[in-house]
Design a protein around this motif. Structure first.
Motif, PDB file in Angstrom:
ATOM      1  N   SER A  93       2.504   1.755  -3.275  1.00  0.00           N
ATOM      2  CA  SER A  93       1.507   2.205  -4.264  1.00  0.00           C
ATOM      3  C   SER A  93       1.235   3.701  -4.132  1.00  0.00           C
ATOM      4  O   SER A  93       1.120   4.412  -5.139  1.00  0.00           O
ATOM      5  CB  SER A  93       0.195   1.427  -4.085  1.00  0.00           C
ATOM      6  OG  SER A  93       0.430   0.072  -4.287  1.00  0.00           O
ATOM      7  N   TYR A 147      -5.874  -8.575  -7.433  1.00  0.00           N
ATOM      8  CA  TYR A 147      -4.836  -7.568  -7.719  1.00  0.00           C
ATOM      9  C   TYR A 147      -3.931  -8.074  -8.850  1.00  0.00           C
ATOM     10  O   TYR A 147      -3.604  -7.336  -9.778  1.00  0.00           O
ATOM     11  CB  TYR A 147      -4.036  -7.301  -6.440  1.00  0.00           C
ATOM     12  CG  TYR A 147      -2.788  -6.471  -6.614  1.00  0.00           C
ATOM     13  CD1 TYR A 147      -2.866  -5.079  -6.719  1.00  0.00           C
ATOM     14  CD2 TYR A 147      -1.521  -7.057  -6.665  1.00  0.00           C
ATOM     15  CE1 TYR A 147      -1.715  -4.309  -6.867  1.00  0.00           C
ATOM     16  CE2 TYR A 147      -0.369  -6.294  -6.807  1.00  0.00           C
ATOM     17  CZ  TYR A 147      -0.484  -4.926  -6.900  1.00  0.00           C
ATOM     18  OH  TYR A 147       0.655  -4.160  -7.055  1.00  0.00           O
ATOM     19  N   LEU A 176      -5.793  -8.225 -12.149  1.00  0.00           N
ATOM     20  CA  LEU A 176      -5.836  -6.876 -12.730  1.00  0.00           C
ATOM     21  C   LEU A 176      -4.515  -6.549 -13.426  1.00  0.00           C
ATOM     22  O   LEU A 176      -4.498  -6.051 -14.556  1.00  0.00           O
ATOM     23  CB  LEU A 176      -6.125  -5.850 -11.617  1.00  0.00           C
ATOM     24  CG  LEU A 176      -6.023  -4.369 -12.006  1.00  0.00           C
ATOM     25  CD1 LEU A 176      -7.169  -3.963 -12.928  1.00  0.00           C
ATOM     26  CD2 LEU A 176      -6.041  -3.483 -10.767  1.00  0.00           C
ATOM     27  N   LEU A 220      -3.397   1.733 -12.277  1.00  0.00           N
ATOM     28  CA  LEU A 220      -4.595   1.000 -11.835  1.00  0.00           C
ATOM     29  C   LEU A 220      -4.280   0.086 -10.646  1.00  0.00           C
ATOM     30  O   LEU A 220      -5.040   0.030  -9.677  1.00  0.00           O
ATOM     31  CB  LEU A 220      -5.162   0.169 -12.995  1.00  0.00           C
ATOM     32  CG  LEU A 220      -5.890   0.938 -14.089  1.00  0.00           C
ATOM     33  CD1 LEU A 220      -6.215   0.022 -15.260  1.00  0.00           C
ATOM     34  CD2 LEU A 220      -7.175   1.566 -13.548  1.00  0.00           C
ATOM     35  N   ALA A 221      -3.119  -0.585 -10.737  1.00  0.00           N
ATOM     36  CA  ALA A 221      -2.731  -1.509  -9.657  1.00  0.00           C
ATOM     37  C   ALA A 221      -2.476  -0.749  -8.358  1.00  0.00           C
ATOM     38  O   ALA A 221      -2.832  -1.234  -7.277  1.00  0.00           O
ATOM     39  CB  ALA A 221      -1.489  -2.301 -10.060  1.00  0.00           C
ATOM     40  N   TYR A 257      -5.791   0.181  -6.861  1.00  0.00           N
ATOM     41  CA  TYR A 257      -6.427  -1.033  -6.336  1.00  0.00           C
ATOM     42  C   TYR A 257      -5.746  -1.486  -5.034  1.00  0.00           C
ATOM     43  O   TYR A 257      -6.430  -1.856  -4.065  1.00  0.00           O
ATOM     44  CB  TYR A 257      -6.380  -2.163  -7.367  1.00  0.00           C
ATOM     45  CG  TYR A 257      -7.115  -3.403  -6.901  1.00  0.00           C
ATOM     46  CD1 TYR A 257      -8.469  -3.564  -7.158  1.00  0.00           C
ATOM     47  CD2 TYR A 257      -6.456  -4.391  -6.170  1.00  0.00           C
ATOM     48  CE1 TYR A 257      -9.148  -4.693  -6.699  1.00  0.00           C
ATOM     49  CE2 TYR A 257      -7.130  -5.508  -5.712  1.00  0.00           C
ATOM     50  CZ  TYR A 257      -8.469  -5.655  -5.989  1.00  0.00           C
ATOM     51  OH  TYR A 257      -9.133  -6.757  -5.527  1.00  0.00           O
ATOM     52  N   LEU A 311      -6.901   0.618  -2.123  1.00  0.00           N
ATOM     53  CA  LEU A 311      -8.269   0.240  -1.734  1.00  0.00           C
ATOM     54  C   LEU A 311      -8.288  -1.134  -1.057  1.00  0.00           C
ATOM     55  O   LEU A 311      -9.011  -1.356  -0.087  1.00  0.00           O
ATOM     56  CB  LEU A 311      -9.195   0.237  -2.959  1.00  0.00           C
ATOM     57  CG  LEU A 311      -9.487   1.608  -3.569  1.00  0.00           C
ATOM     58  CD1 LEU A 311     -10.272   1.458  -4.863  1.00  0.00           C
ATOM     59  CD2 LEU A 311     -10.253   2.501  -2.594  1.00  0.00           C
ATOM     60  N   ALA A 312      -7.463  -2.052  -1.591  1.00  0.00           N
ATOM     61  CA  ALA A 312      -7.403  -3.409  -1.023  1.00  0.00           C
ATOM     62  C   ALA A 312      -6.910  -3.357   0.413  1.00  0.00           C
ATOM     63  O   ALA A 312      -7.421  -4.066   1.280  1.00  0.00           O
ATOM     64  CB  ALA A 312      -6.490  -4.295  -1.871  1.00  0.00           C
ATOM     65  N   CYS A 320       0.839  -1.206   0.000  1.00  0.00           N
ATOM     66  CA  CYS A 320       0.000   0.000   0.000  1.00  0.00           C
ATOM     67  C   CYS A 320       0.879   1.264   0.000  1.00  0.00           C
ATOM     68  O   CYS A 320       0.642   2.187  -0.784  1.00  0.00           O
ATOM     69  CB  CYS A 320      -0.918  -0.024   1.236  1.00  0.00           C
ATOM     70  SG  CYS A 320      -1.888   1.461   1.447  1.00  0.00           S
ATOM     71  N   TYR A 349      -6.586 -10.020  -2.934  1.00  0.00           N
ATOM     72  CA  TYR A 349      -5.222  -9.867  -3.450  1.00  0.00           C
ATOM     73  C   TYR A 349      -4.957 -10.740  -4.685  1.00  0.00           C
ATOM     74  O   TYR A 349      -4.076 -10.410  -5.481  1.00  0.00           O
ATOM     75  CB  TYR A 349      -4.195 -10.087  -2.331  1.00  0.00           C
ATOM     76  CG  TYR A 349      -4.024  -8.790  -1.550  1.00  0.00           C
ATOM     77  CD1 TYR A 349      -3.169  -7.793  -1.999  1.00  0.00           C
ATOM     78  CD2 TYR A 349      -4.786  -8.530  -0.418  1.00  0.00           C
ATOM     79  CE1 TYR A 349      -3.053  -6.589  -1.329  1.00  0.00           C
ATOM     80  CE2 TYR A 349      -4.681  -7.328   0.265  1.00  0.00           C
ATOM     81  CZ  TYR A 349      -3.809  -6.361  -0.198  1.00  0.00           C
ATOM     82  OH  TYR A 349      -3.699  -5.153   0.448  1.00  0.00           O
TER      83      TYR A 349
END
Lengths: 34, 222
Positions: B61, B125, B128, B141-142, B145, B148-149, B58, B122
């Motif tokens: 990201s 993930y 995706l 995008l990852a 995601y 958010l995950a 996270c 996951y």
């Protein structure tokens, strides 16, 4: 040898095997980096 | 010997001592079938590393969306992969415990159900990531995601299993805020947590280095 000692030995063997494998990969990656 | 190598050999010895202590030095827990409670020395650390890995994913990201450095995308993906692996290991060790204690590998207990959701989140993930061909679009995008995950992780790991009645034994730090564990068991658990964290850091750096080499080779080919 009791059950718990057997489980200890098997777990230790798995750990040493896993370590040896990861260590080998690590050395290979280092060679590729150089 | 370089410090790096010394740490790796240190980890080998550390974990060997932890394994020996887990089965030979820590006493048997009261109120559990046979020696089944000893799985806590491996189950809790794998669950902890999974949570840590998802947190790292996270953070990487967020850094990717902020700085657009492709290495942060690599860090996020590598960490999420390890998180998924350790979450699977936590599920497997939990299932073994469930079989011994409750007679079935799977009981759809709140904790088992929540970890299933986490694994699916996951796994999606990576689905995706595999579905988007453009590297920049995939990374963006990852990253969104993964953030958010991770929002679901505290709910699925810490909140949901505490809301409903569960077969799962009271956690180490329980509702009363006390540690209900024999001191020797607690020491082994702490040692195992340190060892597993070290193993995660090592695997994570290897994954990132492999990805960096792969990207460098791709650039050389272009």
């Amino acid at each position: 040898m009791n059950d718990l000692m057997g489980i200890t030995l098997v777990t230790l063997i798995i750990w040493v095997g896993l370590f040896a494998y990861v260590y080998r990969v690590d050395r290979k990656v280092r060679r590729l980096e150089d | 010997m370089r410090l790096n190598d010394a740490l790796k050999w240190g980890l080998l010895v550390w974990m060997a001592v932890v394994i020996w202590a887990a089965f030979q030095w820590a006493p048997s827990a009261v109120g559990f079938q046979g020696e089944s409670a000893r799985i806590v020395f491996f189950h809790v650390p794998t669950a902890w590393v999974a949570t840590l890995a998802f947190l790292v994913s996270c953070v990487a990201s967020i850094l990717y969306l902020w700085r657009r450095d492709p290495m942060n995308d690599v860090r996020a993906a590598s960490s999420a992969a390890l998180g998924l692996l350790f979450a699977l290991l936590a599920t497997v060790t939990g299932s073994i415990f469930a079989r011994i204690m409750w007679g079935s590998y799977w009981n759809w207990d709140p904790r088992e159900t929540s970890i299933t959701f986490l694994l699916l989140i996951y796994a999606a993930y990576f689905a995706l990531r595999a579905a988007v061909a453009d590297p920049e679009r995939r990374a963006t995008l990852a990253a969104v995601y993964a953030i958010l995950a991770f929002v679901t992780v505290p709910f699925l790991v810490f909140v949901v299993p505490r809301i409903w009645w569960s077969l799962h034994p009271d956690t180490i730090i329980n509702k009363q805020g006390t540690i209900k564990m024999d001191s020797r068991m607690f020491q082994v658990l702490m040692g195992s947590l340190i060892g597993f964290t070290g193993l995660f850091v090592w695997l994570y750096t290897i994954e990132c280095r492999i990805e960096r080499i792969r990207q460098r080779r791709q650039q050389e080919l272009l």
